[in-house]
Design a protein around this motif. Sequence first.
Motif, mmCIF file in Angstrom:
data_model
loop_
_atom_site.group_PDB
_atom_site.id
_atom_site.type_symbol
_atom_site.label_atom_id
_atom_site.label_comp_id
_atom_site.label_asym_id
_atom_site.label_seq_id
_atom_site.Cartn_x
_atom_site.Cartn_y
_atom_site.Cartn_z
ATOM 1 N N SER A 94 0.693 -0.935 0.150
ATOM 2 C CA SER A 94 0.076 -0.353 0.035
ATOM 3 C C SER A 94 0.815 1.350 -0.094
ATOM 4 N N GLY A 95 -0.119 2.071 -1.161
ATOM 5 C CA GLY A 95 1.214 4.253 -1.180
ATOM 6 C C GLY A 95 2.033 3.595 -1.198
ATOM 7 N N VAL A 96 3.187 2.984 -2.467
ATOM 8 C CA VAL A 96 4.290 2.482 -3.226
ATOM 9 C C VAL A 96 3.516 3.451 -4.440
ATOM 10 N N VAL A 97 4.676 4.746 -4.732
ATOM 11 C CA VAL A 97 4.890 5.504 -5.849
ATOM 12 C C VAL A 97 6.296 4.809 -6.431
ATOM 13 N N ILE A 98 5.871 4.369 -7.728
ATOM 14 C CA ILE A 98 7.050 4.030 -8.657
ATOM 15 C C ILE A 98 6.815 4.941 -10.007
ATOM 16 N N VAL A 99 7.962 5.848 -10.109
ATOM 17 C CA VAL A 99 8.290 6.491 -11.292
ATOM 18 C C VAL A 99 9.399 6.627 -11.772
ATOM 19 N N GLY A 100 9.017 6.715 -13.769
ATOM 20 C CA GLY A 100 10.988 6.968 -13.499
ATOM 21 C C GLY A 100 11.149 5.558 -14.506
ATOM 22 N N LYS A 101 12.199 6.197 -16.195
ATOM 23 C CA LYS A 101 12.477 4.527 -16.689
ATOM 24 C C LYS A 101 13.061 4.300 -15.801
ATOM 25 N N ILE A 102 12.904 2.969 -15.458
ATOM 26 C CA ILE A 102 13.481 2.053 -14.179
ATOM 27 C C ILE A 102 13.019 0.712 -13.809
ATOM 28 N N LYS A 103 13.627 -0.656 -14.034
ATOM 29 C CA LYS A 103 13.724 -1.743 -14.085
ATOM 30 C C LYS A 103 13.139 -2.226 -12.425
ATOM 31 N N ILE A 104 12.053 -2.956 -12.541
ATOM 32 C CA ILE A 104 11.994 -3.915 -11.277
ATOM 33 C C ILE A 104 12.442 -4.880 -11.425
ATOM 34 N N GLY A 105 13.092 -5.360 -10.804
ATOM 35 C CA GLY A 105 13.691 -6.603 -11.006
ATOM 36 C C GLY A 105 12.793 -8.307 -10.662
ATOM 37 N N ASP A 106 12.973 -9.194 -11.193
ATOM 38 C CA ASP A 106 12.188 -10.973 -10.554
ATOM 39 C C ASP A 106 12.366 -10.518 -9.037
ATOM 40 N N ASN A 107 11.112 -11.927 -8.314
ATOM 41 C CA ASN A 107 11.085 -12.323 -7.110
ATOM 42 C C ASN A 107 11.595 -10.783 -6.074
ATOM 43 N N VAL A 108 10.407 -9.423 -7.125
ATOM 44 C CA VAL A 108 11.081 -8.342 -5.951
ATOM 45 C C VAL A 108 9.879 -8.008 -4.546
ATOM 46 N N LEU A 109 9.728 -7.498 -3.563
ATOM 47 C CA LEU A 109 8.959 -6.633 -2.511
ATOM 48 C C LEU A 109 8.879 -5.830 -1.983
ATOM 49 N N ILE A 110 8.018 -4.348 -3.124
ATOM 50 C CA ILE A 110 8.042 -2.991 -2.535
ATOM 51 C C ILE A 110 6.970 -2.983 -1.171
ATOM 52 N N ALA A 111 8.030 -2.523 0.066
ATOM 53 C CA ALA A 111 7.009 -2.252 1.281
ATOM 54 C C ALA A 111 6.381 -0.497 1.146
#
Length: 142
Positions: A94-111
Amino acid sequence: MKRKCEYWRLKNKLIFIFWRLIYQRYKIKYLMDIPAKTIIGQGFKIEHIGGIVINPKVILGENVTILNNVLIGMEKRGKRAGNPTIGNRVYIASGVVIVGKIKIGDNVLIAANSFVNFDVPDNSIVIGKTIVANKNATKNYI
């Protein structure tokens, strides 16, 4: 509804318009903005409905789980101008902000309540602006 929009977009314009109108109604009803053009892999899951906004040019991998009040969008200027690409087996709290030309890999947890405008390697947990390596990052979450 989104999957039906994707399916009929190039096959039959009339049926596409029908499903698009229904999809638009549900986007408003459930306070979500996930455009029909967004590329989403299989196994996409929304655990808590409401407040989800995703840019149409974002690419989401397979088995991505999103909670409420998440923004995944573009950055208009600077070195990260563009949209994120999110890998497979990613849990976005909840409440996560993801912006920009970025790469989030596999098997990732974003708190919860993290602001992510940097690349995240595979097998990681993101807490605020800190990255912690963890082979079992999404175990029991996805």
